[in-house]
Design a protein around this motif. Sequence first.
Motif, mmCIF file in Angstrom:
data_model
loop_
_atom_site.group_PDB
_atom_site.id
_atom_site.type_symbol
_atom_site.label_atom_id
_atom_site.label_comp_id
_atom_site.label_asym_id
_atom_site.label_seq_id
_atom_site.Cartn_x
_atom_site.Cartn_y
_atom_site.Cartn_z
ATOM 1 N N GLN A 1 0.819 -1.211 0.000
ATOM 2 C CA GLN A 1 0.000 0.000 0.000
ATOM 3 C C GLN A 1 0.852 1.259 0.000
ATOM 4 O O GLN A 1 0.513 2.249 -0.635
ATOM 5 N N GLU A 2 2.001 1.216 0.700
ATOM 6 C CA GLU A 2 2.853 2.404 0.756
ATOM 7 C C GLU A 2 3.403 2.731 -0.622
ATOM 8 O O GLU A 2 3.398 3.900 -1.050
ATOM 9 N N SER A 3 3.877 1.720 -1.343
ATOM 10 C CA SER A 3 4.370 1.963 -2.696
ATOM 11 C C SER A 3 3.248 2.426 -3.614
ATOM 12 O O SER A 3 3.455 3.288 -4.482
ATOM 13 N N PHE A 4 2.072 1.879 -3.417
ATOM 14 C CA PHE A 4 0.927 2.282 -4.234
ATOM 15 C C PHE A 4 0.590 3.744 -4.004
ATOM 16 O O PHE A 4 0.354 4.508 -4.963
ATOM 17 N N MET A 5 0.576 4.193 -2.733
ATOM 18 C CA MET A 5 0.273 5.594 -2.448
ATOM 19 C C MET A 5 1.367 6.511 -2.969
ATOM 20 O O MET A 5 1.088 7.618 -3.433
ATOM 21 N N ASN A 6 2.624 6.068 -2.889
ATOM 22 C CA ASN A 6 3.697 6.887 -3.461
ATOM 23 C C ASN A 6 3.516 7.053 -4.962
ATOM 24 O O ASN A 6 3.759 8.133 -5.519
ATOM 25 N N MET B 1 -7.616 10.632 -1.128
ATOM 26 C CA MET B 1 -7.249 9.395 -1.804
ATOM 27 C C MET B 1 -6.450 8.455 -0.913
ATOM 28 O O MET B 1 -6.193 7.311 -1.288
ATOM 29 N N ASN B 2 -6.050 8.918 0.254
ATOM 30 C CA ASN B 2 -5.325 8.060 1.189
ATOM 31 C C ASN B 2 -6.322 7.316 2.060
ATOM 32 O O ASN B 2 -7.169 7.932 2.721
ATOM 33 N N ASN B 3 -6.218 6.004 2.095
ATOM 34 C CA ASN B 3 -7.171 5.195 2.853
ATOM 35 C C ASN B 3 -7.017 5.353 4.357
ATOM 36 O O ASN B 3 -7.912 4.961 5.117
ATOM 37 N N CYS C 1 1.538 12.881 9.799
ATOM 38 C CA CYS C 1 2.719 13.342 9.053
ATOM 39 C C CYS C 1 2.986 12.459 7.839
ATOM 40 O O CYS C 1 3.386 12.956 6.783
ATOM 41 N N SER C 2 2.763 11.160 7.976
ATOM 42 C CA SER C 2 2.980 10.259 6.842
ATOM 43 C C SER C 2 2.023 10.579 5.704
ATOM 44 O O SER C 2 2.412 10.581 4.528
ATOM 45 N N MET C 3 0.761 10.859 6.039
ATOM 46 C CA MET C 3 -0.208 11.204 5.003
ATOM 47 C C MET C 3 0.082 12.581 4.419
ATOM 48 O O MET C 3 -0.031 12.791 3.202
ATOM 49 N N ALA C 4 0.449 13.531 5.286
ATOM 50 C CA ALA C 4 0.683 14.897 4.809
ATOM 51 C C ALA C 4 1.895 14.965 3.892
ATOM 52 O O ALA C 4 1.901 15.724 2.918
ATOM 53 N N PHE D 1 14.563 15.903 2.943
ATOM 54 C CA PHE D 1 15.714 15.080 3.323
ATOM 55 C C PHE D 1 15.863 15.003 4.837
ATOM 56 O O PHE D 1 16.110 13.928 5.400
ATOM 57 N N VAL D 2 15.683 16.148 5.511
ATOM 58 C CA VAL D 2 15.806 16.164 6.968
ATOM 59 C C VAL D 2 14.708 15.318 7.609
ATOM 60 O O VAL D 2 14.957 14.534 8.530
ATOM 61 N N VAL D 3 13.474 15.461 7.105
ATOM 62 C CA VAL D 3 12.351 14.737 7.700
ATOM 63 C C VAL D 3 12.475 13.241 7.476
ATOM 64 O O VAL D 3 12.253 12.436 8.385
ATOM 65 N N ARG D 4 12.868 12.842 6.274
ATOM 66 C CA ARG D 4 12.900 11.416 5.938
ATOM 67 C C ARG D 4 14.175 10.711 6.361
ATOM 68 O O ARG D 4 14.147 9.497 6.585
ATOM 69 N N SER D 5 15.257 11.423 6.514
ATOM 70 C CA SER D 5 16.541 10.755 6.756
ATOM 71 C C SER D 5 17.161 11.123 8.092
ATOM 72 O O SER D 5 17.585 10.245 8.844
#
Length: 344
Positions: A15-20, A70-72, A100-103, A199-203
């Motif tokens: 699902q994560e790859s699908f939403m990306n 569109m995010n379940n 935060c993940s959805m945003a 980059f800061v948020v994800r890494s």
Amino acid sequence: MDKFRMIFQFLQSNQESFMNGICGIMALASAQMYSAFDFNCPCLPGYNAAYSAGILLAPPLVLFLLGLVMNNNVSMLAEEWKRPPGRRAKDPAVLRYMFCSMAQRALIAPVVWVAVTLLDGKCFLCAFCTAVPVSLLGNGSLVPGLPPPELARLLARVPCPEIYDGDWLLAREVAVRYLRCISQALGWSFVLLTTLLAFVVRSVRPCFTQAAFLKSKYWSHYIDIERKLFDETCTEHAKAFAKVCIQQFFEAMNHDLELGHAHGALAAGPTGSAAPATTEGADEEREKLRGITDQGTMNRLLTSWHECKPPLRLGQEEPLVGNGWAGGGPRPSRKEVATYFSKV
């Protein structure tokens, strides 16, 4: 059909790859929408800034809301946020992680829209054409002799070459190049800042709060999986409940048919195939009901699940009594059921 089924199962399991992928498609669609959009600046002193602000801010807001819709997980987040605490406390860190993940995914398309708008320069040109320094770029000796409303009226027509009549004061090409240069500089700066922030948020952020990040990530996945399994269990129960109700309805309406089946079972008794199969099928459907065989009990169970979910302590929860989890007394014996899921 098998290929479509395999693709659907793959999207469900990833699902994560699908939403990306959905967010990437929306980002490309936003860029294509802007390129196909016919930008018409009103070229009026009182309307240029408002029109440009609407073009710069309204579509990103719409794209952001579409990304959330569109995010379940939006309904799951709202349900977890509004549910009563009951026997299970709500963790604000988990709710923040889910939002935060959805945003982050929903912001991809709005960021692309803003970046493309600034790099194109039309919106910035329309909004700030009245702020062009005429004294530096044009005939500054004529500026003191013009009243401010007349000067604003002339400069507001810079984005519209067909009606601009102020070349004697400021060459239109000079003003356009000046404002587009500033707009593109802001656009590249915006792209750079958003890239660094992502980059800061994800890494970088998980490296400083690794334990809290892992806890929030784990329990957010747990909430998602728990909801899916609960829905699957409710669907299985509803299907078995409906099947048993339909069977009882037909048996009550046609008792003669039941007697006919009984005679047929006696006739086929030596073979040992008809009656055992029917009994085994009925027992299997009743086993899926898990002892819940009336509407009132099912409604109380659903209310209990919403109001007081069981605590997250496997093997230590107390039996469900009435409308919630009550204490006291030995635990009743339960039948352990192992379920295996296959991704094939």
